[in-house]
Scaffold this motif. Sequence first.
Motif, PDB file in Angstrom:
ATOM      1  N   LEU A  52      15.497  -0.257   2.850  1.00 13.62           N
ATOM      2  CA  LEU A  52      14.898  -1.590   2.850  1.00 13.62           C
ATOM      3  C   LEU A  52      13.450  -1.607   2.392  1.00 13.62           C
ATOM      4  CD1 LEU A  52      16.267  -2.935   6.261  1.00 13.62           C
ATOM      5  CD2 LEU A  52      17.272  -3.150   3.979  1.00 13.62           C
ATOM      6  N   GLY A  53      12.833  -0.430   2.272  1.00 14.24           N
ATOM      7  CA  GLY A  53      11.418  -0.352   1.937  1.00 14.24           C
ATOM      8  C   GLY A  53      11.157  -0.720   0.487  1.00 14.24           C
ATOM      9  N   PRO A  54       9.868  -0.735   0.095  1.00 14.17           N
ATOM     10  CA  PRO A  54       9.505  -1.126  -1.272  1.00 14.17           C
ATOM     11  C   PRO A  54      10.037  -0.141  -2.305  1.00 14.17           C
ATOM     12  CG  PRO A  54       7.618  -0.208  -0.112  1.00 14.17           C
ATOM     13  CD  PRO A  54       8.704  -0.381   0.901  1.00 14.17           C
ATOM     14  N   VAL A  55      10.495  -0.661  -3.421  1.00 16.58           N
ATOM     15  CA  VAL A  55      10.987   0.169  -4.509  1.00 16.58           C
ATOM     16  C   VAL A  55       9.799   0.696  -5.298  1.00 16.58           C
ATOM     17  CG1 VAL A  55      12.404   0.213  -6.604  1.00 16.58           C
ATOM     18  CG2 VAL A  55      13.098  -1.176  -4.645  1.00 16.58           C
ATOM     19  N   GLN A  56       9.815   1.989  -5.668  1.00 20.17           N
ATOM     20  CA  GLN A  56       8.717   2.594  -6.391  1.00 20.17           C
ATOM     21  C   GLN A  56       9.161   2.972  -7.797  1.00 20.17           C
ATOM     22  OE1 GLN A  56       6.805   5.715  -4.265  1.00 20.17           O
ATOM     23  NE2 GLN A  56       7.010   4.711  -2.292  1.00 20.17           N
ATOM     24  N   SER A  99       0.301  -5.154  -7.324  1.00 20.42           N
ATOM     25  CA  SER A  99       0.720  -4.655  -6.008  1.00 20.42           C
ATOM     26  C   SER A  99      -0.499  -4.169  -5.239  1.00 20.42           C
ATOM     27  CB  SER A  99       1.728  -3.504  -6.187  1.00 20.42           C
ATOM     28  OG  SER A  99       2.047  -2.924  -4.944  1.00 20.42           O
ATOM     29  N   TYR A 100      -0.842  -4.865  -4.160  1.00 21.63           N
ATOM     30  CA  TYR A 100      -2.007  -4.506  -3.345  1.00 21.63           C
ATOM     31  C   TYR A 100      -1.970  -5.297  -2.046  1.00 21.63           C
ATOM     32  CZ  TYR A 100      -3.840  -8.977  -5.020  1.00 21.63           C
ATOM     33  OH  TYR A 100      -3.984 -10.313  -5.310  1.00 21.63           O
ATOM     34  N   TRP A 101      -2.744  -4.817  -1.073  1.00 26.83           N
ATOM     35  CA  TRP A 101      -2.988  -5.585   0.148  1.00 26.83           C
ATOM     36  C   TRP A 101      -4.378  -6.192   0.071  1.00 26.83           C
ATOM     37  CZ3 TRP A 101      -7.118  -4.257   3.392  1.00 26.83           C
ATOM     38  CH2 TRP A 101      -7.275  -5.068   4.527  1.00 26.83           C
ATOM     39  N   SER A 102      -4.487  -7.440   0.516  1.00 23.28           N
ATOM     40  CA  SER A 102      -5.795  -8.101   0.572  1.00 23.28           C
ATOM     41  C   SER A 102      -6.051  -8.620   1.971  1.00 23.28           C
ATOM     42  CB  SER A 102      -5.869  -9.263  -0.421  1.00 23.28           C
ATOM     43  OG  SER A 102      -7.097  -9.965  -0.263  1.00 23.28           O
ATOM     44  N   SER A 103      -7.256  -8.364   2.456  1.00 20.77           N
ATOM     45  CA  SER A 103      -7.675  -8.941   3.738  1.00 20.77           C
ATOM     46  C   SER A 103      -7.943 -10.426   3.572  1.00 20.77           C
ATOM     47  CB  SER A 103      -8.969  -8.254   4.210  1.00 20.77           C
ATOM     48  OG  SER A 103     -10.064  -8.680   3.399  1.00 20.77           O
ATOM     49  N   CYS A 116      -4.990  -0.713  -2.826  1.00 23.43           N
ATOM     50  CA  CYS A 116      -3.806  -0.534  -3.667  1.00 23.43           C
ATOM     51  C   CYS A 116      -2.811   0.445  -3.042  1.00 23.43           C
ATOM     52  CB  CYS A 116      -4.242  -0.042  -5.042  1.00 23.43           C
ATOM     53  SG  CYS A 116      -2.891   0.373  -6.164  1.00 23.43           S
ATOM     54  N   HIS A 117      -3.324   1.588  -2.526  1.00 28.68           N
ATOM     55  CA  HIS A 117      -2.419   2.639  -2.052  1.00 28.68           C
ATOM     56  C   HIS A 117      -3.080   3.451  -0.945  1.00 28.68           C
ATOM     57  CE1 HIS A 117       0.861   5.412  -2.040  1.00 28.68           C
ATOM     58  NE2 HIS A 117       0.209   6.408  -2.615  1.00 28.68           N
ATOM     59  N   VAL A 118      -2.259   3.894   0.024  1.00 26.90           N
ATOM     60  CA  VAL A 118      -2.725   4.708   1.153  1.00 26.90           C
ATOM     61  C   VAL A 118      -1.771   5.876   1.341  1.00 26.90           C
ATOM     62  CG1 VAL A 118      -3.033   4.778   3.663  1.00 26.90           C
ATOM     63  CG2 VAL A 118      -3.879   2.821   2.369  1.00 26.90           C
ATOM     64  N   GLN A 119      -2.329   7.049   1.642  1.00 26.59           N
ATOM     65  CA  GLN A 119      -1.535   8.218   2.016  1.00 26.59           C
ATOM     66  C   GLN A 119      -2.164   8.867   3.247  1.00 26.59           C
ATOM     67  OE1 GLN A 119      -1.430  10.871  -1.336  1.00 26.59           O
ATOM     68  NE2 GLN A 119      -0.070   9.569  -2.548  1.00 26.59           N
ATOM     69  N   THR A 162       0.817  -1.218   0.000  1.00 22.38           N
ATOM     70  CA  THR A 162       0.000   0.000   0.000  1.00 22.38           C
ATOM     71  C   THR A 162       0.849   1.265   0.000  1.00 22.38           C
ATOM     72  OG1 THR A 162      -0.170   0.137   2.429  1.00 22.38           O
ATOM     73  CG2 THR A 162      -1.826  -1.202   1.266  1.00 22.38           C
ATOM     74  N   LEU A 163       2.146   1.143   0.232  1.00 24.54           N
ATOM     75  CA  LEU A 163       3.027   2.310   0.199  1.00 24.54           C
ATOM     76  C   LEU A 163       3.478   2.637  -1.225  1.00 24.54           C
ATOM     77  CD1 LEU A 163       5.283   1.673   3.325  1.00 24.54           C
ATOM     78  CD2 LEU A 163       3.021   2.736   3.181  1.00 24.54           C
ATOM     79  N   VAL A 164       3.212   1.745  -2.151  1.00 23.25           N
ATOM     80  CA  VAL A 164       3.601   1.944  -3.549  1.00 23.25           C
ATOM     81  C   VAL A 164       2.388   2.472  -4.312  1.00 23.25           C
ATOM     82  CG1 VAL A 164       4.515   0.841  -5.619  1.00 23.25           C
ATOM     83  CG2 VAL A 164       5.227   0.033  -3.356  1.00 23.25           C
TER      84      VAL A 164
END
Length: 386
Positions: free
Chosen positions: A366-370, A156-160, A294-297, A144-146
């Motif tokens: 170390l975080g996700p590459v964008q 690229s997404y988060w799923s519950s 997909c993404h959060v800010q 979600t940071l990408v």
Amino acid sequence: METEEDDSGGCDFLDWLGPDTSTTVFELLDDPADLARVGAVSRSWRRFVTENEFSKRLCRRICPEAASFTRAVVVTRSPPPPQPAASASESSQDAECRAREGEHAAYSYLAGAIVSAKPAMDLIMRCVGASSTDFFPDESMENTLVPHEWVNHRHSYWSSGGKDNPDAPESLTYRLSSDLCVIDEIRVRPYKAAFQLGHPIYSSKAVRIRLGHSKLDPGTETFVSAENENLTAIADENYTWTYTSPEFPMLQENVLQTFKLPRPALCIGGIVKIELLGRLQKQSTDDKYYICVCHVQVMGRSLSPDLMIDISDPADYSNLKYLPGAGNLRPEDLLSSDAKEDSSDWRSLVSRYRQMRQLAMVYMLLGPVQFADEEDEAEADMLHLL
């Protein structure tokens, strides 16, 4: 206007109105800049402003979370010079006067920072944990940071996890880049499963946020990683929530949706929990409801290093500390500050700032590459091969 009777022979406006009416008038001021100007009129006006705690009152009106602070002090880099010997009553009065002045300065700066017109930025630094994840780590909340749906040749997404109950909530908890910041809005983009029949969008029915701080000892906080889902860290008993937003309805649309808070909210402790309330979309393969993001800010402004909080006791974030001029120092000055002549308060606060900066640097490494798009991604792959 003549205000100082001892300087000009005129009558002080405050004396003419009396303390009760003057207080009523001063409390009508709703702009921190106006209150600062009033305090600069004369010594008597400044004394009236500080003794009646108008800056604290204004802060709490603008942002009720400021009521969490039981003490506000000014922290200087150098220890105060030794005072000449005085009677016990004089020493007590001087100390009380300095405390009031310090409190006034801290709350004045805080009020100005809350209403500042500086542009907001995304303050998320790390993922603390999700209430559930369907396939970890492929569908981790780190995704979600990408800001893109397609990274490294995969979605690229988060799923519950799937639920039979459409009202079952989920949550995503993040660490922000500062222990003290002002939040204006959050942005959430639901995920559209383009690889499934009908291209379903797995949005939630509504969204709500909570702001607060961790009760865990500093340095023991853990985060989501490729090896650790970190489910135990998100339990509500590990946090104190000082702000809860209204519920905002979410559209079942694959766009970055903005949820503006009714007013700027003060996050004391640097933790935000995004609650995703209710489910709209079933997955055809198992007939269960899911939420996918997909993404959060989290949009706002960091108040560090000019303002910081005392985290020596995780159960008590009630001390607000103002460091005049710290924001004008270069980061390397703060990171390398170990001078013996610095005050102990300054050293402890710089230590916390250093810890947060190092955490941010580790995450950048170390975080996700964008990547901006698939062409940039392909170019990065070629550079890696070179």
